[in-house]
Design a protein around this motif. Structure first.
Motif, mmCIF file in Angstrom:
data_model
loop_
_atom_site.group_PDB
_atom_site.id
_atom_site.type_symbol
_atom_site.label_atom_id
_atom_site.label_comp_id
_atom_site.label_asym_id
_atom_site.label_seq_id
_atom_site.Cartn_x
_atom_site.Cartn_y
_atom_site.Cartn_z
ATOM 1 N N CYS A 81 30.140 32.084 47.109
ATOM 2 C CA CYS A 81 29.767 30.749 46.628
ATOM 3 C C CYS A 81 30.785 29.688 47.041
ATOM 4 O O CYS A 81 30.421 28.647 47.579
ATOM 5 C CB CYS A 81 29.596 30.754 45.108
ATOM 6 N N PHE A 82 32.055 29.957 46.808
ATOM 7 C CA PHE A 82 33.089 28.960 47.079
ATOM 8 C C PHE A 82 33.426 28.813 48.561
ATOM 9 O O PHE A 82 33.893 27.766 48.988
ATOM 10 C CB PHE A 82 34.368 29.276 46.291
ATOM 11 N N ASN A 83 33.224 29.858 49.353
ATOM 12 C CA ASN A 83 33.626 29.826 50.761
ATOM 13 C C ASN A 83 32.489 29.552 51.738
ATOM 14 O O ASN A 83 32.743 29.399 52.929
ATOM 15 C CB ASN A 83 34.317 31.145 51.133
ATOM 16 N N LEU A 126 41.333 30.403 48.506
ATOM 17 C CA LEU A 126 39.883 30.611 48.477
ATOM 18 C C LEU A 126 39.413 31.888 49.174
ATOM 19 O O LEU A 126 38.535 32.582 48.653
ATOM 20 C CB LEU A 126 39.143 29.398 49.049
ATOM 21 N N PRO A 127 39.952 32.258 50.342
ATOM 22 C CA PRO A 127 39.466 33.483 50.982
ATOM 23 C C PRO A 127 39.717 34.762 50.174
ATOM 24 O O PRO A 127 39.021 35.756 50.363
ATOM 25 C CB PRO A 127 40.224 33.518 52.315
ATOM 26 N N LYS A 157 38.875 20.587 45.155
ATOM 27 C CA LYS A 157 39.983 20.692 44.209
ATOM 28 C C LYS A 157 40.746 22.007 44.407
ATOM 29 O O LYS A 157 41.974 22.034 44.389
ATOM 30 C CB LYS A 157 39.451 20.594 42.779
ATOM 31 N N LEU A 158 40.014 23.099 44.611
ATOM 32 C CA LEU A 158 40.659 24.395 44.829
ATOM 33 C C LEU A 158 41.406 24.429 46.162
ATOM 34 O O LEU A 158 42.503 24.990 46.247
ATOM 35 C CB LEU A 158 39.639 25.526 44.753
ATOM 36 N N LYS A 159 40.819 23.842 47.192
ATOM 37 C CA LYS A 159 41.499 23.796 48.503
ATOM 38 C C LYS A 159 42.801 23.013 48.412
ATOM 39 O O LYS A 159 43.767 23.323 49.111
ATOM 40 C CB LYS A 159 40.587 23.178 49.561
ATOM 41 N N ALA A 160 42.834 22.004 47.546
ATOM 42 C CA ALA A 160 44.034 21.175 47.388
ATOM 43 C C ALA A 160 45.089 21.827 46.496
ATOM 44 O O ALA A 160 46.235 21.395 46.477
ATOM 45 C CB ALA A 160 43.645 19.808 46.815
ATOM 46 N N LEU A 166 31.306 41.194 41.737
ATOM 47 C CA LEU A 166 31.488 39.892 41.100
ATOM 48 C C LEU A 166 32.420 39.018 41.933
ATOM 49 O O LEU A 166 32.114 37.856 42.224
ATOM 50 C CB LEU A 166 32.034 40.078 39.682
ATOM 51 N N ASP A 167 33.562 39.577 42.336
ATOM 52 C CA ASP A 167 34.509 38.819 43.161
ATOM 53 C C ASP A 167 33.872 38.379 44.479
ATOM 54 O O ASP A 167 34.043 37.241 44.912
ATOM 55 C CB ASP A 167 35.758 39.653 43.451
#
Length: 166
Positions: A109-111, A40-41, A31-34, A102-103
């Motif tokens: 996690c997401f990448n 994301l990076p 969803k985030l990639k779209a 934190l970032d």
């Protein structure tokens, strides 16, 4: 509003459904990639929440206050020096502040491939805590036995203690 709404079960369950289990985390990454509203990076904590869960689905109107509360947390955490490494598999990566850590954790996690699920928790400082007036984060990775590659992030946001107001 502070952390009161955000540390309720309804909010935690809703947010965690985006990041756990792995199948849900994969859906969130897709969803985030779209989305044209995020990269994301360069992802930062707090940018993805309203993309993954529309404001209308947040409990008790809590989305209305999200940017303000997220901003307060980021300001507090950016003033706190960090000495902890990102993770066992990246021991040389030591972000300068707790906000940077934190970032870096949420980006990891997401990448990652596959992405690393997260379980989030939001709690409030006790009035007697040494730093009860500011935000704190507690980040704990889980690892497979014998591996330095993380498999789950436990992310706890500790909100400042704020006395009840009449």
């Amino acid at each position: 509003m502070g952390g009161r709404t955000y540390n309720g079960k309804a909010f935690k369950d809703l947010m965690n459904s985006n990041y756990y289990p792995l199948s849900n985390m994969k859906k969130s990454v897709a969803k985030l990639k779209a989305s044209e509203d995020i990269d994301l990076p360069t992802l930062e904590y707090g940018q993805y929440h309203l993309i993954l869960t529309p404001a209308s689905k947040w409990p008790q109107g809590s989305a209305k206050y999200w940017h303000k509360e997220k901003g307060r947390a980021r300001v507090d955490l950016s003033t706190q020096p960090n000495t902890a490494p990102l993770s066992k598999d990246e021991p040389g990566v030591i972000p300068l502040t707790r906000c940077d850590l934190l970032d870096a954790c949420v980006r990891k996690c997401f990448n990652s491939e596959p992405p690393i699920p997260m379980k989030t928790n939001i709690i409030t400082h006790a009035p007697s805590d040494a730093y009860a007036h500011r935000h704190e984060i507690r980040l704990e990775w889980e690892y497979k036995k014998g591996s330095d590659k993380p498999t789950l992030l436990h992310l706890t946001m500790v909100c400042p203690y704020r006395p009840e107001r009449d």
